[in-house]
Write an enzyme that holds these catalytic residues in place. Structure first.
Site, PDB file in Angstrom:
ATOM      1  N   HIS A  56     -18.742 -11.213  -4.879  1.00 56.34           N
ATOM      2  CA  HIS A  56     -19.399 -10.034  -4.294  1.00 56.34           C
ATOM      3  C   HIS A  56     -18.706  -8.757  -4.745  1.00 56.34           C
ATOM      4  CE1 HIS A  56     -16.179 -10.843  -1.413  1.00 56.34           C
ATOM      5  NE2 HIS A  56     -16.381  -9.671  -0.829  1.00 56.34           N
ATOM      6  N   HIS A  58     -17.051  -6.158  -3.342  1.00 57.44           N
ATOM      7  CA  HIS A  58     -15.906  -5.462  -2.755  1.00 57.44           C
ATOM      8  C   HIS A  58     -14.738  -5.380  -3.754  1.00 57.44           C
ATOM      9  CE1 HIS A  58     -17.551  -6.453   1.504  1.00 57.44           C
ATOM     10  NE2 HIS A  58     -18.105  -5.368   0.990  1.00 57.44           N
ATOM     11  N   ASP A  60     -11.591  -5.612  -3.568  1.00 58.63           N
ATOM     12  CA  ASP A  60     -10.531  -6.621  -3.551  1.00 58.63           C
ATOM     13  C   ASP A  60     -10.982  -7.932  -4.203  1.00 58.63           C
ATOM     14  OD1 ASP A  60     -12.218  -6.897  -1.220  1.00 58.63           O
ATOM     15  OD2 ASP A  60     -10.783  -8.316  -0.399  1.00 58.63           O
ATOM     16  N   HIS A  61     -12.182  -7.932  -4.806  1.00 60.46           N
ATOM     17  CA  HIS A  61     -12.665  -9.109  -5.535  1.00 60.46           C
ATOM     18  C   HIS A  61     -13.051  -8.786  -6.976  1.00 60.46           C
ATOM     19  CE1 HIS A  61     -12.921 -11.647  -1.852  1.00 60.46           C
ATOM     20  NE2 HIS A  61     -12.888 -10.432  -1.324  1.00 60.46           N
ATOM     21  N   HIS A 112     -22.212 -11.409   4.240  1.00 59.02           N
ATOM     22  CA  HIS A 112     -21.055 -10.513   4.084  1.00 59.02           C
ATOM     23  C   HIS A 112     -21.487  -9.343   3.186  1.00 59.02           C
ATOM     24  CE1 HIS A 112     -16.805  -9.438   3.843  1.00 59.02           C
ATOM     25  NE2 HIS A 112     -16.898  -9.387   2.527  1.00 59.02           N
ATOM     26  N   ASP A 129     -15.939 -14.364   0.410  1.00 54.15           N
ATOM     27  CA  ASP A 129     -15.764 -13.961   1.804  1.00 54.15           C
ATOM     28  C   ASP A 129     -16.909 -14.461   2.684  1.00 54.15           C
ATOM     29  OD1 ASP A 129     -13.510 -12.722   0.901  1.00 54.15           O
ATOM     30  OD2 ASP A 129     -14.141 -10.681   1.381  1.00 54.15           O
ATOM     31  N   HIS A 168      -9.510 -15.271   0.848  1.00 51.70           N
ATOM     32  CA  HIS A 168      -8.374 -14.673   1.566  1.00 51.70           C
ATOM     33  C   HIS A 168      -7.537 -15.720   2.297  1.00 51.70           C
ATOM     34  CE1 HIS A 168      -9.468 -10.325   1.382  1.00 51.70           C
ATOM     35  NE2 HIS A 168     -10.694 -10.797   1.264  1.00 51.70           N
TER      36      HIS A 168
HETATM   37 FE    FE Z   1     -12.441  -9.652   0.593  1.00 51.14          FE
HETATM   38 ZN    ZN Z   2     -15.398  -8.815   0.965  1.00 52.02          ZN
END
Ligand code: FE
Ligand code: ZN
Length: 250
Positions: A56, A58, A60-61, A112, A129, A168
């Protein structure tokens, strides 16, 4: 020969993964948050990075993607319909792809984010996530009905032995919450003890298996009397919504 999975810790509590096709030494990276640690591993093992799989949009990915594109020209970048720059192929539900000689397929698991994908390769599930060990992602762009369909429709259809590689290290917080809503679950108690032991020596709790998740993850147990009682709801989607609201409240 199949594929081997390597875990690469990223940022504070993110996991990126390398999927290595043993026959060709081609590799795919899943959800690179940072370029450096991923590229260091590629070079150290003499691999050819051919694919990036993005669950996805975001940061942090996907934050490490541009750096990897610069180092691995021709990199195939696979995702769903999330807005991500640099994607070369957008996959639909059940659409296939290949890492070297190993076949994989995409599973649409929106909620998400609207375009969230999970990837299934050689018995390993990369679920970003959507599904966490003992929990699930927040409903940022979707609702409880979508998360119920993703977890208890799409992912629940996979075999028990499927290995779960999530995005995570949230396991302890998730299982502590699970204990509050499912206090008499013995599989959950055992998993919590095991997870604390792993974290105490700095080891990851990833992967788990789908069979395990079915036994203790409250978001995969929305049809059980225990979780109905904990939420005061009966319909699975209503139980899902109530659990998420309880967890978000902390
Ligand atoms: Fe994340
Ligand atoms: Zn995420």
């Amino acid at each position: 020969m199949g594929a081997r999975v390597e875990l690469i810790p990223q940022l504070k509590d993110n996991y990126s993964f390398l999927i290595i096709d043993e026959q060709t030494r081609h590799a795919a990276v899943v959800d690179p948050a940072e370029t450096g640690p991923v590229w260091a591993r590629i070079e150290a093992e003499g691999l050819r990075l051919t694919h990036a799989l993005l669950t996805h949009h975001h940061l942090d990915h996907v934050g490490g993607l541009s750096g990897l594109l610069a180092r691995a020209p021709g990199l195939e970048v696979l995702s769903g319909d999330d807005p991500i720059e640099g994607v070369t192929r957008r996959l639909a539900h059940q659409e296939g792809f290949e890492i070297g000689a190993t076949a994989g397929r995409a599973l649409a698991t929106p909620c998400h984010t609207r375009g969230h994908l999970s990837f299934l390769i050689d018995g390993a599930l990369f679920c970003g996530d959507t599904l966490f060990v003992g929990g699930c992602g927040r409903f940022f762009e979707g609702d409880a009905a979508q998360m119920h369909a993703a977890l208890n429709g799409v992912l629940a259809a996979l075999p028990d032995e499927t290995r779960v590689y999530c995005g995570h290290e949230y396991t302890l917080a998730n299982l502590e919450f699970a204990r509050r809503v499912d206090p008499h679950n013995l599989a959950l108690r055992a998993k919590l003890d095991a997870a604390y032991a792993l974290r105490r020596r700095g080891a990851p709790t990833i992967p788990s298996t789908l069979g395990e998740e079915r036994a203790y993850n409250p978001f995969m147990r929305v049809m059980t009397p225990a979780l109905r009682a904990a939420t005061g709801e009966v319909a699975p989607v209503a139980v899902m919504a109530a659990l998420r609201a309880l967890k978000d409240r902390g």
